[in-house]
Scaffold this motif. Structure first.
Motif: not given
Length: 169
Positions: A31-32, A34, A80, A131, A136, A147, A150
């Motif tokens: 869901r990111t 990444y 990150r 996360l 996050y 956050m 997500i």
């Protein structure tokens, strides 16, 4: 490819924690931005430790200077900005994304307070912890809202209700 290395200690009961942790971490990452980490040929590892309140209290005191147990601690191992390089360009090698540690007693108490199973609450905490490994945070309202959104989406993918809904009993 995501690999979850899980260790379970007393008083955590026997269960399929490996599958639960892997599903939670994969859902969070998916869901990111990444999400490509899920399919990269690189070995991307997350370490999960299910342990006692006492151990989490020790870690919390040592690393966060808060001498009390907490439900989940995350220890990111990658900055990150480096995550994008790994997810987009890596075709070999290994990456330790970080460690997630859950405290049994705190997790059980919070689950009981919410009227949900320990497995459901642990899944939420693992999504939350994953996360944090991705950078996050929830230090201000905007970050917290992002956050939580997500988390809601990842948990929905796993068939788990929104943990942030206010229950009216």
């Amino acid at each position: 490819m995501i690999h979850v290395e899980l260790s379970r200690e007393d008083p955590w009961p026997a269960a399929d924690w490996d599958a639960l942790a892997t599903a939670a971490i994969r859902a969070a990452i998916a869901r990111t931005p990444y999400g490509p980490l899920l399919d990269t040929p690189a070995a991307v590892e997350v370490s999960v430790r299910l342990t006692s309140d006492r151990e989490v209290q020790t870690l919390n005191a040592q690393y966060r200077h808060k001498d009390r147990p907490t439900n989940v601690l995350s220890f990111p191992m990658v900055q990150r900005d480096l995550l994008e390089t790994v997810s987009l360009n890596s075709d070999d090698g290994e990456l330790l994304l970080g460690d997630i540690v859950l405290a049994h007693g705190v997790c059980v108490a919070e689950a009981q307070e919410r009227g949900i199973s320990v497995e459901t609450h642990a899944t939420h905490l693992l999504v939350h912890g994953a996360l944090h490994l991705l950078g996050y945070d929830h230090m201000d309202d905007d970050e917290a809202e992002g956050m939580e959104a997500i988390e809601r989406d990842a948990l929905s993918d796993l068939g788990i209700a929104d943990p942030y809904l206010v229950r009216e009993d």
